[in-house]
Every structure is written in structure tokens, then in C-alpha cells.
Scaffold this motif. Structure first.
Motif, PDB file in Angstrom:
ATOM      1  N   CYS A 164      -4.787   2.089 -13.874  1.00 43.86           N
ATOM      2  CA  CYS A 164      -6.107   2.751 -14.153  1.00 43.86           C
ATOM      3  C   CYS A 164      -6.556   3.880 -12.826  1.00 43.86           C
ATOM      4  O   CYS A 164      -7.027   4.930 -13.290  1.00 43.86           O
ATOM      5  CB  CYS A 164      -7.150   1.955 -14.402  1.00 43.86           C
ATOM      6  N   VAL A 165      -6.443   3.374 -11.643  1.00 45.55           N
ATOM      7  CA  VAL A 165      -6.719   4.099 -10.543  1.00 45.55           C
ATOM      8  C   VAL A 165      -5.726   5.507 -10.407  1.00 45.55           C
ATOM      9  O   VAL A 165      -6.060   6.605 -10.275  1.00 45.55           O
ATOM     10  CB  VAL A 165      -6.565   3.271  -9.271  1.00 45.55           C
ATOM     11  N   LYS A 166      -4.429   5.162 -10.843  1.00 44.58           N
ATOM     12  CA  LYS A 166      -3.776   6.352 -10.899  1.00 44.58           C
ATOM     13  C   LYS A 166      -4.096   7.297 -11.874  1.00 44.58           C
ATOM     14  O   LYS A 166      -3.785   8.448 -11.624  1.00 44.58           O
ATOM     15  CB  LYS A 166      -2.245   5.649 -11.224  1.00 44.58           C
ATOM     16  N   ARG A 167      -4.530   6.981 -13.071  1.00 41.83           N
ATOM     17  CA  ARG A 167      -5.008   8.027 -13.950  1.00 41.83           C
ATOM     18  C   ARG A 167      -6.110   8.770 -13.345  1.00 41.83           C
ATOM     19  O   ARG A 167      -6.037   9.866 -13.774  1.00 41.83           O
ATOM     20  CB  ARG A 167      -5.043   7.327 -15.181  1.00 41.83           C
ATOM     21  N   VAL A 168      -7.080   7.916 -12.860  1.00 50.93           N
ATOM     22  CA  VAL A 168      -7.961   8.630 -12.066  1.00 50.93           C
ATOM     23  C   VAL A 168      -7.672   9.746 -11.220  1.00 50.93           C
ATOM     24  O   VAL A 168      -7.939  11.040 -11.097  1.00 50.93           O
ATOM     25  CB  VAL A 168      -8.981   7.662 -11.678  1.00 50.93           C
ATOM     26  N   VAL A 169      -6.702   9.413 -10.267  1.00 49.54           N
ATOM     27  CA  VAL A 169      -6.183  10.431  -9.130  1.00 49.54           C
ATOM     28  C   VAL A 169      -5.410  11.559  -9.853  1.00 49.54           C
ATOM     29  O   VAL A 169      -5.604  12.599  -9.565  1.00 49.54           O
ATOM     30  CB  VAL A 169      -5.185   9.409  -8.549  1.00 49.54           C
ATOM     31  N   VAL A 170      -4.627  11.176 -11.007  1.00 53.23           N
ATOM     32  CA  VAL A 170      -3.891  12.254 -11.764  1.00 53.23           C
ATOM     33  C   VAL A 170      -5.021  13.479 -12.380  1.00 53.23           C
ATOM     34  O   VAL A 170      -4.724  14.567 -12.169  1.00 53.23           O
ATOM     35  CB  VAL A 170      -2.945  11.687 -12.735  1.00 53.23           C
ATOM     36  N   ILE A 171      -6.035  12.653 -13.043  1.00 53.84           N
ATOM     37  CA  ILE A 171      -6.872  13.578 -13.791  1.00 53.84           C
ATOM     38  C   ILE A 171      -7.458  14.567 -12.644  1.00 53.84           C
ATOM     39  O   ILE A 171      -7.771  15.859 -12.877  1.00 53.84           O
ATOM     40  CB  ILE A 171      -7.760  12.714 -14.377  1.00 53.84           C
ATOM     41  N   GLY A 192       0.816  -1.279  -0.140  1.00 50.43           N
ATOM     42  CA  GLY A 192      -0.008   0.084   0.017  1.00 50.43           C
ATOM     43  C   GLY A 192       0.714   1.397  -0.155  1.00 50.43           C
ATOM     44  O   GLY A 192       0.509   2.235  -0.612  1.00 50.43           O
ATOM     45  N   SER A 193       1.986   1.275   0.693  1.00 49.52           N
ATOM     46  CA  SER A 193       2.785   2.363   0.755  1.00 49.52           C
ATOM     47  C   SER A 193       3.513   2.579  -0.715  1.00 49.52           C
ATOM     48  O   SER A 193       3.669   3.787  -1.056  1.00 49.52           O
ATOM     49  CB  SER A 193       4.071   2.006   1.675  1.00 49.52           C
ATOM     50  N   LEU A 194       3.860   1.407  -1.339  1.00 47.56           N
ATOM     51  CA  LEU A 194       4.410   1.818  -2.703  1.00 47.56           C
ATOM     52  C   LEU A 194       3.375   2.298  -3.851  1.00 47.56           C
ATOM     53  O   LEU A 194       3.601   3.177  -4.269  1.00 47.56           O
ATOM     54  CB  LEU A 194       4.956   0.357  -3.202  1.00 47.56           C
ATOM     55  N   PHE A 195       1.957   1.850  -3.654  1.00 40.68           N
ATOM     56  CA  PHE A 195       1.024   2.196  -4.486  1.00 40.68           C
ATOM     57  C   PHE A 195       0.890   3.927  -4.242  1.00 40.68           C
ATOM     58  O   PHE A 195       0.567   4.743  -5.103  1.00 40.68           O
ATOM     59  CB  PHE A 195      -0.242   1.579  -4.235  1.00 40.68           C
ATOM     60  N   GLY A 196       0.842   4.333  -2.869  1.00 37.85           N
ATOM     61  CA  GLY A 196       0.907   5.500  -2.441  1.00 37.85           C
ATOM     62  C   GLY A 196       1.817   6.593  -3.002  1.00 37.85           C
ATOM     63  O   GLY A 196       1.683   7.608  -3.610  1.00 37.85           O
ATOM     64  N   LEU A 197       3.114   6.041  -3.276  1.00 38.54           N
ATOM     65  CA  LEU A 197       4.089   6.535  -3.680  1.00 38.54           C
ATOM     66  C   LEU A 197       4.377   6.821  -4.991  1.00 38.54           C
ATOM     67  O   LEU A 197       4.418   7.783  -5.697  1.00 38.54           O
ATOM     68  CB  LEU A 197       5.672   6.034  -3.320  1.00 38.54           C
ATOM     69  N   TRP A 198       3.712   5.584  -5.710  1.00 37.37           N
ATOM     70  CA  TRP A 198       3.561   5.761  -7.091  1.00 37.37           C
ATOM     71  C   TRP A 198       2.553   6.770  -7.522  1.00 37.37           C
ATOM     72  O   TRP A 198       2.959   7.676  -8.300  1.00 37.37           O
ATOM     73  CB  TRP A 198       3.034   4.411  -7.521  1.00 37.37           C
ATOM     74  N   TYR A 199       1.454   7.079  -6.879  1.00 36.01           N
ATOM     75  CA  TYR A 199       0.579   7.779  -7.208  1.00 36.01           C
ATOM     76  C   TYR A 199       1.080   9.443  -6.922  1.00 36.01           C
ATOM     77  O   TYR A 199       1.007  10.426  -7.509  1.00 36.01           O
ATOM     78  CB  TYR A 199      -0.808   7.649  -6.384  1.00 36.01           C
ATOM     79  N   LEU A 200       1.652   9.306  -5.908  1.00 37.17           N
ATOM     80  CA  LEU A 200       2.219  10.826  -5.201  1.00 37.17           C
ATOM     81  C   LEU A 200       3.134  11.421  -6.220  1.00 37.17           C
ATOM     82  O   LEU A 200       3.318  12.347  -6.724  1.00 37.17           O
ATOM     83  CB  LEU A 200       2.602  10.590  -3.869  1.00 37.17           C
ATOM     84  N   PHE A 201       4.176  10.537  -6.467  1.00 41.26           N
ATOM     85  CA  PHE A 201       5.385  10.857  -7.459  1.00 41.26           C
ATOM     86  C   PHE A 201       4.588  11.201  -8.939  1.00 41.26           C
ATOM     87  O   PHE A 201       5.017  12.242  -9.349  1.00 41.26           O
ATOM     88  CB  PHE A 201       6.125   9.831  -7.659  1.00 41.26           C
ATOM     89  N   ASN A 202       3.753  10.587  -9.348  1.00 44.25           N
ATOM     90  CA  ASN A 202       3.025  10.789 -10.457  1.00 44.25           C
ATOM     91  C   ASN A 202       2.209  12.144 -10.974  1.00 44.25           C
ATOM     92  O   ASN A 202       2.490  12.844 -11.754  1.00 44.25           O
ATOM     93  CB  ASN A 202       2.071   9.632 -11.122  1.00 44.25           C
ATOM     94  N   ILE A 203       1.509  12.323  -9.502  1.00 46.78           N
ATOM     95  CA  ILE A 203       0.935  13.735  -9.511  1.00 46.78           C
ATOM     96  C   ILE A 203       1.931  14.881  -9.490  1.00 46.78           C
ATOM     97  O   ILE A 203       1.718  15.786 -10.020  1.00 46.78           O
ATOM     98  CB  ILE A 203      -0.054  13.678  -7.998  1.00 46.78           C
ATOM     99  N   TYR A 204       2.949  14.797  -8.774  1.00 50.13           N
ATOM    100  CA  TYR A 204       3.766  15.908  -8.599  1.00 50.13           C
ATOM    101  C   TYR A 204       4.695  16.216  -9.864  1.00 50.13           C
ATOM    102  O   TYR A 204       4.931  17.199 -10.463  1.00 50.13           O
ATOM    103  CB  TYR A 204       5.010  15.808  -7.455  1.00 50.13           C
ATOM    104  N   PHE A 205       5.102  14.912 -10.584  1.00 49.47           N
ATOM    105  CA  PHE A 205       5.533  15.160 -11.834  1.00 49.47           C
ATOM    106  C   PHE A 205       4.699  15.761 -13.040  1.00 49.47           C
ATOM    107  O   PHE A 205       5.283  16.857 -13.478  1.00 49.47           O
ATOM    108  CB  PHE A 205       5.851  13.732 -12.488  1.00 49.47           C
ATOM    109  N   ASN A 206       3.298  15.395 -12.998  1.00 51.41           N
ATOM    110  CA  ASN A 206       2.499  16.095 -13.813  1.00 51.41           C
ATOM    111  C   ASN A 206       2.320  17.500 -13.600  1.00 51.41           C
ATOM    112  O   ASN A 206       2.442  18.451 -14.491  1.00 51.41           O
ATOM    113  CB  ASN A 206       1.317  15.554 -14.038  1.00 51.41           C
ATOM    114  N   ILE A 207       2.475  18.042 -12.178  1.00 51.00           N
ATOM    115  CA  ILE A 207       2.240  19.309 -11.755  1.00 51.00           C
ATOM    116  C   ILE A 207       3.355  20.101 -12.148  1.00 51.00           C
ATOM    117  O   ILE A 207       3.360  21.200 -12.687  1.00 51.00           O
ATOM    118  CB  ILE A 207       1.954  19.460 -10.168  1.00 51.00           C
ATOM    119  N   TYR A 208       4.704  19.655 -11.835  1.00 48.26           N
ATOM    120  CA  TYR A 208       5.707  20.507 -12.114  1.00 48.26           C
ATOM    121  C   TYR A 208       6.120  20.185 -13.534  1.00 48.26           C
ATOM    122  O   TYR A 208       6.706  21.452 -14.148  1.00 48.26           O
ATOM    123  CB  TYR A 208       7.140  20.011 -11.218  1.00 48.26           C
TER     124      TYR A 208
END
Length: 410
Positions: A361-368, A111-127
């Protein structure tokens, strides 16, 4: 002879003999009389009889010292060994508890790895979006991301933080096509992010399963099941509906995202098509690291040729940009890009490909959703409906992909 056989000692009171002992003595006397008669029949001279008589007198004479030993036999209990005094071994309940605690720990780590995966992806798209809005040079921005990844990989290998692979010419030749499509996939993604909203780019990239099915059928001969074909309908329909109603729509951003889908899925197909010799040191993370280094050397000359040297402090100052802010955000975007790719491969080593697809798929929803909130992107109800239908189709595709078609009966 009977009286001689049962001579009682005067020191033993008769009331102490219970009925069980009396019956036992009666049976014994009967047996002795029969034995005496047999001895008399065998030895008429009576020698054996006298010896038998004396034997019975000695055997059945009851005295205070022998009565208890003849009637009751006491056997000492066995002594306990040191092993009996040792603490008991773990029971099945304790073993089950330890297994539950181990599975709980693994679940928390995953679960921690999935959380880091989503978090890093969100910040990558923002920056990354902030940098691309300030500097309209997607090729240069992509080269910077590959350059930072190359430095990180080199440091890990130099400090032995990760095992350095043993690579030969044949392996590099096999990896080279993967590096080309990997470079193009990231370049087209940055080109799309520079033209349209982050949410729209990821909505279009939700069509990756569509191109995966087509390319796998063309080059690998994999025939999709009816369930897979059915799941592609909401994907295509949802993306089309979201594209028609997108406020930031333009054709350059649309086709760049589509080209990113084609190149990324071509990379997946090539990884299956091209037989790369997998040695012990060449796992997924190592393969990604090698591809990152090769992508940097492939794209750096193209960036200089196409856009020139546009990332110097002098040029950024002349363009009226904050040099420190651009450099900081570019570095953070590159670090997050490399980090989320590494974590993605770590997750793939722990779960099945189907579970990884669902997580993607869930990661893409979170990023959007996060990009819409942070950048305050205007979204109409019809656009939101189209995005939701497309992502639901991606989720359905990841679930039905494991359903195998039944072979035809001969």
C-alpha cells in the motif's frame, strides 16, 4: 596430677597468653580431671592413671615450638587453577548487546529491501510509460519484458547463481493456469498505462482488495469479516471519486486496469486453490521465474499475430523514433520489472503477509506521488481527495484482514 598436666615451659612468658587461651586451658584441665577420676574408678591399680598422666603431660605441655601450633591452626589456601585465570564468560548484558546488534542488522537489511522494492517500481513505471507513449503496442512491450526476464532466469540457472529446480509434467500442468493469469495481468496493466496516467492506473489498481474478497468468497468459501467489508467502502468510494475527476480518464484505460485487478487476484486465488507440490527447490522466487518463462512463450505468438513485428530498428526508424532510446528504456523497464518482483518475494519470505500488504500500500502511494511529480500530471483537489481516501481504505484493509470472526456459540 593437675600440676603435671599444666607444666609451663619457662621460655613462654605468661603475658603472651590472652584471656581466651586461659579459659580454654581451664576448661581442658577440668575435662582432664574428670577423665582421670573415671580411669581411677575403672583401674584401681593405677596403671591406667599413670599412662593417662603421661599422656596429658605430653599433650598439654606448652613450649615455644608448639604453642603456636596448638593455639592457632593455619590452613593453606587452595591454588588457583588455569580455568580460574581464564577471561570471564559473556554476561547477560553482552548477550543482550549482541542480540540488539543482530536485530538492528536485520532491520537495516529489511529496510534496504523495501527501499529497493519502491525504487525499482518507480523506475519501472517511468520507463514503461515513456516506451508506451512512444510505441503504442502494449502486447509487444509486455513480451519484451517477459523475454528479458527469461534471459535473466536462464543466466542465473546456468551459472548456478540460483538453484535450478527439478520440474516434472504434473508441476507444469499445475503452474500453467497461474502463468495464464499472470500474463493477462501484466498485459492489461500495460494497456492501461498506455491509455491513462500512471497515477490513475495505480489508483484503480488500489481496488485489488475488493476483487480479492469477492473471488475468495466465490472459489475458496472464505467469508469476510464485518471489519473487512467495512474497509472496502472507502476503497470503492475513493476510487470512484478519483475516476470521476480524473483529467486523463478514458474507458479503455479504466477497464484495462479493472481487468488487471481481476486477473492478478485470480492468480492469488489460484495459487491457493491449485495444490502445487512444493519441493525444496520450488520456492516463491523459483515459481515466479518459471511463470515468467511460461508467460513469454504464451504471449510471443499472440504478439506477432496481433501487432506483428513492430520492435525492429527499421520499423522504429520509419516511425521517426530514436531506436537507441527506445531500446535502452525498454531494457531498463524490463530489468526493473523483474528486479522489483524478485525483491518483493524476498521481502515476503522475511515478513508476514499483513506486513507485506501494508508495504504494498505504501509502495502504491510512493508510485502515485512520484509519477505525478515526474510527468507533471494535473491533479484537482477532489481527485487528490478521492485517491487519498481509496489508499486509506487499502491500508485499513491490510490491518483488519487479520481480525478473525469469532465462532458462534453452540
Amino acid at each position: 596430677m593437675q600440676s603435671a598436666a599444666f607444666t609451663l615451659s619457662p621460655s613462654l612468658p605468661l603475658r603472651n597468653l590472652n584471656r581466651q587461651n586461659t579459659n580454654r586451658l581451664t576448661r581442658s584441665s577440668t575435662n582432664l580431671r574428670l577423665s582421670a577420676k573415671l580411669n581411677d574408678a575403672v583401674n584401681p591399680n593405677g596403671a591406667s592413671s599413670s599412662s593417662s598422666s603421661s599422656f596429658t603431660r605430653k599433650s598439654w605441655s606448652i613450649s615455644p615450638s608448639s604453642s603456636s601450633s596448638s593455639s592457632f591452626k593455619f590452613r593453606p589456601l587452595p591454588l588457583l587453577s588455569t580455568s580460574d585465570l581464564s577471561p570471564p564468560k559473556a554476561t547477560s548484558e553482552s548477550a543482550a548487546e549482541s542480540a540488539d546488534s543482530g536485530s538492528l542488522l536485520k532491520t537495516l537489511q529489511l529496510g534496504s529491501l523495501f527501499g529497493l522494492w519502491y525504487l525499482f517500481n518507480i523506475y519501472f513505471n517511468i520507463y514503461n510509460k515513456q516506451v508506451l507513449k512512444a510505441c503504442h503496442f502494449p502486447v509487444t512491450v509486455t513480451v519484451v519484458q517477459f523475454a528479458v526476464g527469461t534471459v535473466l532466469v536462464s543466466v542465473m540457472w546456468a551459472l548456478n547463481l540460483y538453484k535450478r529446480p527439478k520440474i516434472n509434467g504434473a508441476m507444469l500442468a499445475a503452474i500453467f493456469p497461474l502463468a495464464i493469469v499472470h500474463t493477462l495481468g501484466n498485459l492489461f496493466t500495460n494497456m492501461s498505462l498506455g491509455k491513462v496516467a500512471v497515477s490513475f492506473t495505480h489508483t484503480i489498481k488500489a481496488m485489488e482488495p475488493f476483487f480479492s474478497v469477492i473471488l475468495s468468497a466465490m472459489f475458496l468459501g472464505e467469508r469476510p469479516t464485518p471489519w473487512v467489508i467495512g474497509s472496502l467502502v472507502p476503497i470503492v468510494g475513493g476510487v470512484a471519486l478519483a475516476s470521476v475527476t480524473e483529467a486523463s480518464f478514458n474507458w479503455a484505460g479504466f477497464w484495462s486496469a479493472m481487468a488487471s485487478n481481476v486477473t492478478n487476484q485470480s492468480r492469488n486465488v489460484l495459487s491457493k486453490k491449485v495444490m502445487v507440490k512444493q519441493e525444496e527447490s520450488l520456492d516463491n522466487i523459483t515459481l515466479f521465474s518459471i511463470i515468467t518463462i511460461m508467460s513469454f512463450f504464451l504471449l510471443a505468438p499472440a504478439a506477432i499475430f496481433m501487432e506483428g513485428v513492430k520492435f525492429t530498428p527499421a520499423y522504429l526508424q520509419s516511425a521517426g523514433l530514436n531506436v537507441r532510446q527506445v531500446y535502452t528504456r525498454s531494457l531498463l523497464a524490463a530489468l526493473c520489472f523483474h528486479a522489483y518482483q524478485q525483491v518483493s518475494y524476498m521481502i515476503l519470505q522475511r515478513v508476514s503477509p499483513v506486513t507485506h500488504s501494508v508495504g504494498n500500500c505504501v509502495k502504491r502511494v510512493v508510485v502515485i506521488v512520484s509519477s505525478v511529480i515526474i510527468f507533471k500530471t494535473p491533479v484537482s483537489p477532489v481527485n487528490a481527495l478521492g485517491t487519498a481516501v481509496g489508499l486509506a481504505g487499502v491500508f485499513l484493509y491490510s490491518r483488519v484482514k487479520r481480525i478473525k470472526s469469532k465462532p458462534k456459540a453452540v
